[in-house]
Design an enzyme around this catalytic site. Structure first.
Site, mmCIF file in Angstrom:
data_model
loop_
_atom_site.group_PDB
_atom_site.id
_atom_site.type_symbol
_atom_site.label_atom_id
_atom_site.label_comp_id
_atom_site.label_asym_id
_atom_site.label_seq_id
_atom_site.Cartn_x
_atom_site.Cartn_y
_atom_site.Cartn_z
ATOM 1 N N ASN A 1 1.790 13.817 4.913
ATOM 2 C CA ASN A 1 1.025 12.989 5.690
ATOM 3 C C ASN A 1 1.401 11.371 5.586
ATOM 4 O OD1 ASN A 1 -0.449 13.945 3.021
ATOM 5 N ND2 ASN A 1 -1.508 12.111 3.470
ATOM 6 N N GLY B 1 0.718 -1.354 0.066
ATOM 7 C CA GLY B 1 -0.105 0.061 -0.107
ATOM 8 C C GLY B 1 0.854 1.279 0.149
ATOM 9 N N GLN C 1 -6.765 18.683 4.376
ATOM 10 C CA GLN C 1 -6.050 17.484 4.190
ATOM 11 C C GLN C 1 -6.009 16.865 2.809
ATOM 12 O OE1 GLN C 1 -7.069 14.475 7.071
ATOM 13 N NE2 GLN C 1 -7.445 15.995 8.750
ATOM 14 N N CYS D 1 -2.165 11.032 10.936
ATOM 15 C CA CYS D 1 -1.330 11.656 10.289
ATOM 16 C C CYS D 1 -1.242 13.319 10.626
ATOM 17 C CB CYS D 1 -1.701 11.690 8.807
ATOM 18 S SG CYS D 1 -3.410 11.770 8.330
ATOM 19 N N VAL E 1 1.129 3.618 2.325
ATOM 20 C CA VAL E 1 2.077 3.768 3.427
ATOM 21 C C VAL E 1 3.236 2.841 3.731
ATOM 22 C CG1 VAL E 1 1.914 4.008 6.173
ATOM 23 C CG2 VAL E 1 0.302 5.268 4.741
ATOM 24 N N HIS F 1 -0.534 17.411 4.442
ATOM 25 C CA HIS F 1 -1.754 18.032 5.125
ATOM 26 C C HIS F 1 -1.329 19.326 5.830
ATOM 27 C CE1 HIS F 1 -3.727 14.447 4.626
ATOM 28 N NE2 HIS F 1 -3.835 13.908 5.737
#
Length: 346
Positions: A316, A13, A156, A129, A15, A243
């Site tokens: 973020n 993914g 965001q 985040c 992240v 963000h």
């Protein structure tokens, strides 16, 4: 140098893949890296430090022999697999919201409260985040004079909706530029291209969203001030990554703009970008891909006795998630807490 067996759950993914990249960027002392995903992704190749690794299935037994497990998984997966990893001797660092407010689980930003790592019981929570970027800036001011109240508005980026969120914004922008109706939203509640969506996550009965309450509860927990007055509004904006937060801060005693600027310029993880003459201030396009939280527009709030206004931007995906998790792992290694956990379990 001692090395460690590390697992990344959710490794493909947005992240998780960034966690893998940061482990390499930081030259983390990895002996063996296990990349874990759901069954359909088993065998997917991933490059790490010049080698090709292959994704394995993320089962409970996959954590046998693992020292540190980084989780970039959905809440339900973390709720099941993080305790399983800890039971098998790993320290689990989880990026989901599942453990964040558990009083028995430390919630940590290394620049803010690394001391809380010492009382972990095998699981450590990574904050939200937006909370991470904000609290890195709040802490140096809080150290000068205790913060009484924070009013925050968060702007965001669509990367909060992962890769699918970024693709949705790009597709809608292309549609509009070509003269077509924008593609209907599937990730966000409304069209995000050329628009703002004034809420993120689900609504609670009090009219706040879950995303807004995350910052409130998590900030209080990490600063150890359970009654700190905090309110915020979370807004989704058509920015690909990073963000931004507009903060109004009220302190117990007077903190001058110069004091705040000096403290922030010395704070770990922070870069002051605040030049009125050159019109240089924090911007997402300047912060994306970086490791520091940028802060600027630092000025006195003349409407109250002890107030400051400022504006901050953080990546973020990196500092707000993957990077913070790897930094936690770094502190665990530096302070001998991995070995201490293994002794406690033996």
């Amino acid at each position: 140098m001692k090395t460690y067996n590390v697992a990344v759950a959710g490794a493909l993914g947005l992240v998780g893949s960034t966690m893998v990249r940061i482990l390499e960027e930081y030259d983390f002392p990895v002996n063996r890296l296990k990349l874990l995903e759901s069954k359909e992704w088993v065998g997917t190749p991933v490059r790490f430090k010049g080698e090709t690794l292959f994704v394995e299935e993320g089962t409970e037994d996959a954590f046998e022999g693992v020292d540190i497990a980084l989780f970039a998984t959905h809440e339900a997966v973390s709720a099941k697999l993080a305790p399983a990893a800890a039971k098998r001797g790993a320290i689990a660092i989880d990026n989901s919201r599942h453990f964040r407010l558990d009083p028995n689980v430390p919630l940590v930003v290394p620049e803010v409260n690394p001391e809380d790592l010492k009382w972990h019981n095998g699981i450590i929570a990574n904050p939200n985040c937006t909370t991470i970027g904000t609290i890195v800036v709040l802490k140096p001011i809080h150290d000068i004079s205790p913060i009484k109240r924070v009013v925050a508005s968060t702007y965001q980026a669509v990367s909060g909706g992962a890769i699918r969120g970024q693709l949705e914004l790009k597709k809608q922008c292309v549609d509009i530029a070509a003269g077509f109706e924008p593609s209907p939203p599937t990730v966000f509640a409304y069209q995000i291209a050329y628009n703002l969506i004034p809420f993120i996550d689900v609504f609670e009965d009090d009219g706040y969203t879950r995303e807004e309450w995350k910052m409130i509860h998590e900030t209080r927990k990490m600063l150890h001030v359970p009654d700190m007055a905090i309110t915020d509004t979370a807004i989704r904006v058509p920015v690909l990554n990073c963000h931004s937060v507009s903060c109004n801060i009220e302190t117990r005693d007077k903190v001058t703009v110069q004091q705040a600027r000096e403290a922030l310029s010395k704070a770990p993880g922070v870069k002051v970008v605040d030049d009125i003459e050159k019109l240089e201030f924090p911007q997402p396009i300047r912060v994306s891909g970086g490791n520091l939280v940028h802060v600027g527009r630092i000025r006195e709030d003349f409407s109250i006795e002890n107030g400051l206004n400022l504006f901050l931007v953080s990546d973020n995906v990196r500092k707000g998630a993957a990077q913070n998790a790897v930094q936690i792992a770094q502190v665990l290694v530096e302070q001998g807490l991995v070995e201490e956990w293994q002794r406690r379990r033996s």
